[in-house]
Design a protein around this motif. Structure first.
Motif, PDB file in Angstrom:
ATOM      1  N   HIS A   1      15.138  -7.266   6.787  1.00 14.04           N
ATOM      2  CA  HIS A   1      14.389  -7.532   8.020  1.00 14.04           C
ATOM      3  C   HIS A   1      13.541  -8.808   7.922  1.00 14.04           C
ATOM      4  CE1 HIS A   1      14.891  -3.026   8.710  1.00 14.04           C
ATOM      5  NE2 HIS A   1      15.528  -3.625   9.694  1.00 14.04           N
ATOM      6  N   LEU A   2      13.172  -9.168   6.692  1.00 13.17           N
ATOM      7  CA  LEU A   2      12.337 -10.367   6.517  1.00 13.17           C
ATOM      8  C   LEU A   2      13.061 -11.603   7.040  1.00 13.17           C
ATOM      9  CD1 LEU A   2      10.939  -9.646   2.939  1.00 13.17           C
ATOM     10  CD2 LEU A   2       9.656  -9.540   5.084  1.00 13.17           C
ATOM     11  N   ASP A   3      14.395 -11.583   6.919  1.00 12.38           N
ATOM     12  CA  ASP A   3      15.192 -12.744   7.340  1.00 12.38           C
ATOM     13  C   ASP A   3      15.159 -12.973   8.847  1.00 12.38           C
ATOM     14  OD1 ASP A   3      15.854 -12.983   4.725  1.00 12.38           O
ATOM     15  OD2 ASP A   3      17.758 -11.880   4.902  1.00 12.38           O
ATOM     16  N   ILE A   4      14.884 -11.927   9.606  1.00 12.45           N
ATOM     17  CA  ILE A   4      14.886 -12.122  11.078  1.00 12.45           C
ATOM     18  C   ILE A   4      13.454 -12.220  11.634  1.00 12.45           C
ATOM     19  CG2 ILE A   4      17.156 -11.085  11.484  1.00 12.45           C
ATOM     20  CD1 ILE A   4      15.650  -8.524  12.449  1.00 12.45           C
ATOM     21  N   MET A   5      12.466 -12.249  10.714  1.00 18.57           N
ATOM     22  CA  MET A   5      11.081 -12.394  11.160  1.00 18.57           C
ATOM     23  C   MET A   5      10.626 -13.841  11.018  1.00 18.57           C
ATOM     24  SD  MET A   5       9.576  -8.931   9.426  1.00 18.57           S
ATOM     25  CE  MET A   5       7.980  -9.631   9.214  1.00 18.57           C
TER      26      MET A   5
ATOM     27  N   GLU B   1       5.486 -16.983   9.819  1.00 19.35           N
ATOM     28  CA  GLU B   1       4.040 -16.749   9.893  1.00 19.35           C
ATOM     29  C   GLU B   1       3.668 -15.332  10.353  1.00 19.35           C
ATOM     30  OE1 GLU B   1       5.433 -18.970  13.542  1.00 19.35           O
ATOM     31  OE2 GLU B   1       5.810 -19.012  11.397  1.00 19.35           O
ATOM     32  N   THR B   2       4.669 -14.506  10.603  1.00 19.80           N
ATOM     33  CA  THR B   2       4.393 -13.113  11.018  1.00 19.80           C
ATOM     34  C   THR B   2       3.645 -12.375   9.899  1.00 19.80           C
ATOM     35  OG1 THR B   2       6.384 -13.087  12.337  1.00 19.80           O
ATOM     36  CG2 THR B   2       5.537 -10.943  11.707  1.00 19.80           C
ATOM     37  N   ILE B   3       2.744 -11.465  10.282  1.00 25.65           N
ATOM     38  CA  ILE B   3       2.142 -10.632   9.232  1.00 25.65           C
ATOM     39  C   ILE B   3       2.598  -9.184   9.409  1.00 25.65           C
ATOM     40  CG2 ILE B   3       0.160 -12.057   8.642  1.00 25.65           C
ATOM     41  CD1 ILE B   3      -1.560 -10.179  10.448  1.00 25.65           C
ATOM     42  N   ILE B   4       2.748  -8.518   8.265  1.00 25.14           N
ATOM     43  CA  ILE B   4       3.131  -7.099   8.255  1.00 25.14           C
ATOM     44  C   ILE B   4       1.890  -6.305   7.884  1.00 25.14           C
ATOM     45  CG2 ILE B   4       4.643  -5.347   7.239  1.00 25.14           C
ATOM     46  CD1 ILE B   4       6.430  -7.827   6.361  1.00 25.14           C
ATOM     47  N   MET B   5       1.514  -5.398   8.780  1.00 25.94           N
ATOM     48  CA  MET B   5       0.322  -4.584   8.525  1.00 25.94           C
ATOM     49  C   MET B   5       0.708  -3.110   8.456  1.00 25.94           C
ATOM     50  SD  MET B   5      -2.398  -6.538  11.022  1.00 25.94           S
ATOM     51  CE  MET B   5      -3.824  -5.595  10.491  1.00 25.94           C
ATOM     52  N   HIS B   6      -0.178  -2.318   7.871  1.00 20.59           N
ATOM     53  CA  HIS B   6       0.009  -0.865   7.798  1.00 20.59           C
ATOM     54  C   HIS B   6      -1.370  -0.308   7.440  1.00 20.59           C
ATOM     55  CE1 HIS B   6       1.379   3.112   6.746  1.00 20.59           C
ATOM     56  NE2 HIS B   6       2.663   2.799   6.746  1.00 20.59           N
ATOM     57  N   PRO B   7      -1.824   0.733   8.139  1.00 17.35           N
ATOM     58  CA  PRO B   7      -3.153   1.265   7.770  1.00 17.35           C
ATOM     59  C   PRO B   7      -3.145   1.917   6.390  1.00 17.35           C
ATOM     60  CG  PRO B   7      -2.127   2.640   9.468  1.00 17.35           C
ATOM     61  CD  PRO B   7      -1.237   1.441   9.285  1.00 17.35           C
ATOM     62  N   LEU B   8      -1.968   2.265   5.905  1.00 13.23           N
ATOM     63  CA  LEU B   8      -1.783   2.959   4.636  1.00 13.23           C
ATOM     64  C   LEU B   8      -2.436   4.358   4.700  1.00 13.23           C
ATOM     65  CD1 LEU B   8      -2.411   0.018   2.111  1.00 13.23           C
ATOM     66  CD2 LEU B   8      -0.224   0.755   3.101  1.00 13.23           C
ATOM     67  N   PRO B   9      -1.981   5.362   3.984  1.00 11.28           N
ATOM     68  CA  PRO B   9      -0.929   5.252   2.986  1.00 11.28           C
ATOM     69  C   PRO B   9       0.453   5.102   3.632  1.00 11.28           C
ATOM     70  CG  PRO B   9      -1.531   7.561   3.302  1.00 11.28           C
ATOM     71  CD  PRO B   9      -2.479   6.752   4.138  1.00 11.28           C
ATOM     72  N   ARG B  10       1.317   4.306   2.954  1.00 11.99           N
ATOM     73  CA  ARG B  10       2.712   4.287   3.381  1.00 11.99           C
ATOM     74  C   ARG B  10       3.410   5.429   2.652  1.00 11.99           C
ATOM     75  NH1 ARG B  10       5.228  -0.882   0.090  1.00 11.99           N
ATOM     76  NH2 ARG B  10       3.816  -0.609  -1.656  1.00 11.99           N
ATOM     77  N   VAL B  11       4.413   5.943   3.265  1.00  9.09           N
ATOM     78  CA  VAL B  11       5.213   6.957   2.573  1.00  9.09           C
ATOM     79  C   VAL B  11       6.585   6.349   2.296  1.00  9.09           C
ATOM     80  CG1 VAL B  11       6.119   9.309   2.645  1.00  9.09           C
ATOM     81  CG2 VAL B  11       3.896   8.816   3.655  1.00  9.09           C
TER      82      VAL B  11
ATOM     83  N   ILE C   1       9.202  -5.412  -0.228  1.00  9.04           N
ATOM     84  CA  ILE C   1       8.514  -6.243   0.784  1.00  9.04           C
ATOM     85  C   ILE C   1       7.159  -6.712   0.253  1.00  9.04           C
ATOM     86  CG2 ILE C   1       7.511  -6.203   3.144  1.00  9.04           C
ATOM     87  CD1 ILE C   1      10.284  -5.710   3.725  1.00  9.04           C
ATOM     88  N   ASP C   2       6.580  -5.944  -0.673  1.00  3.22           N
ATOM     89  CA  ASP C   2       5.233  -6.278  -1.190  1.00  3.22           C
ATOM     90  C   ASP C   2       5.172  -7.702  -1.755  1.00  3.22           C
ATOM     91  OD1 ASP C   2       4.979  -3.617  -0.656  1.00  3.22           O
ATOM     92  OD2 ASP C   2       4.471  -3.002  -2.689  1.00  3.22           O
ATOM     93  N   LYS C   3       6.308  -8.175  -2.257  1.00  2.25           N
ATOM     94  CA  LYS C   3       6.326  -9.502  -2.906  1.00  2.25           C
ATOM     95  C   LYS C   3       6.247 -10.639  -1.889  1.00  2.25           C
ATOM     96  CE  LYS C   3       9.480  -7.796  -6.427  1.00  2.25           C
ATOM     97  NZ  LYS C   3      10.930  -7.583  -6.494  1.00  2.25           N
ATOM     98  N   ASP C   4       6.541 -10.335  -0.634  1.00  4.36           N
ATOM     99  CA  ASP C   4       6.561 -11.377   0.398  1.00  4.36           C
ATOM    100  C   ASP C   4       5.135 -11.653   0.875  1.00  4.36           C
ATOM    101  OD1 ASP C   4       8.919 -12.484   2.493  1.00  4.36           O
ATOM    102  OD2 ASP C   4       6.871 -12.425   3.312  1.00  4.36           O
TER     103      ASP C   4
END
Ligand code: CP
Length: 304
Positions: free
Chosen positions: A251-255, A258-268, A275-278
């Motif tokens: 999915h990173l390839d189609i974003m 400068e887009t940011i990925i957010m999540h309130p966490l915890p992720r399951v 994705i964490d490395k991006d």
């Protein structure tokens, strides 16, 4: 001064809070910061599990020089287990503490607690209703990461139905012109009639969709959300929808870059660990920002 919902804030108050949070970030280790709440006691009572909200509030209080009293697993480890109602618990905590931070599974329960005490009560999440402190830290994060809060395409993905974070964040972002909201969810977890009515009441426009691939290319913020197992009465239904949307490296390839990925966490399972490395993965920075925003909020409830 209680903090119960983001609907209580004006745009001006929100901007002052963001600015105060930025000051807190810059002066975190300044010895003067450690004196701002000296002598105060902050009570944190959590009737639902938490890592970030409880521990960042406690850290915020300690960084400001306050002391903390804390009850975790309060459903079983406080006198709620013996049948005490939330109002009586709040009355008791106000005898001991100068501010009370409450998380509770029942929508409206934190407001009920606030009605019986002058001691500031802060909503740390009440069921599927509101999570105002999360929304403010999200706003702070978007501003810090993207340099603006307007003209954004914000795509929320996952459990729209049960997301108190979404309920709190969308009205804050709607203060700013040109923002567009898109809700991507499985049909079973789409926005409820009640949520829709609240947005319509505030003249907030949104669109709904069911395809992650269609939504990602134009997104400025991709806000992933956990499917909230604890809100399901039928666990088979949860099992059926829990892995509907998973953000994967492809999915990173189609974003946009400068887009940011957010999540309130915890992720399951909503975000692949790769994705964490991006650098677009902003969710851990987002959680870190919670400390500064909660410091600003503690000062706010004490009118400091
Ligand atoms: N985002 C959030 O509320 O996290 P916790 O449940 O860990 O507090």
């Amino acid at each position: 001064m209680h903090i119960l919902s983001t609907n209580q804030f004006t745009k001006d108050e929100v901007e002052k809070l963001l600015s105060r949070a930025s000051e807190m970030e810059k002066s975190l280790l300044d010895p003067k910061t450690r004196t701002l709440l000296a002598g105060k006691i902050v009570a944190c009572i959590f009737f639902e599990p938490s890592t970030r909200t409880r521990l960042s509030f406690e850290t915020a209080a300690l960084r400001l020089g306050a002391n903390v009293i804390s009850a975790e697993n309060a459903m079983t480890n406080s006198s709620t287990y013996k049948g005490e109602i939330i109002e009586d618990t709040a009355r008791m905590l106000s005898c001991y503490a100068d501010a009370i931070v409450i998380r509770h599974p029942t929508p409206g329960s934190v407001e009920s607690a606030s009605l019986v005490t002058e001691t500031p009560v802060i909503n740390a999440g009440d069921g599927g209703n509101q999570h105002p402190t999360q929304a403010l830290l999200d706003l702070y994060t978007i501003k810090k990461e993207l340099g603006r809060l307007d003209n954004l395409n914000i795509v929320f993905v996952g459990d729209v139905l049960h997301s108190r974070t979404l309920n709190s964040l969308v009205p804050l972002l709607a203060f700013y012109p040109g923002n567009k909201f898109q809700f991507i969810s499985p049909k079973e977890l789409a926005i409820s009639v009640e949520q829709k009515e609240k947005l319509i009441e505030k003249n907030i426009e949104f669109s709904e969709g069911y395809s992650l691939e269609k939504a990602l290319p134009n997104a400025d913020v991709v806000y992933m959300m956990r499917v909230q197992k604890e809100r399901f009465t039928n666990q088979n239904e949860y099992e059926r929808v829990k892995n509907f949307f998973i953000l994967k490296p492809k999915h990173l390839d189609i974003m946009k870059k400068e887009t940011i990925i957010m999540h309130p966490l915890p992720r399951v399972n909503e975000i692949d660990y790769e994705i964490d490395k991006d650098k677009r993965a902003a969710y851990f920075r987002q959680a870190q920002n919670g400390l500064y925003v909660r410091m600003a909020l503690l000062l706010y409830v004490f009118n400091l």
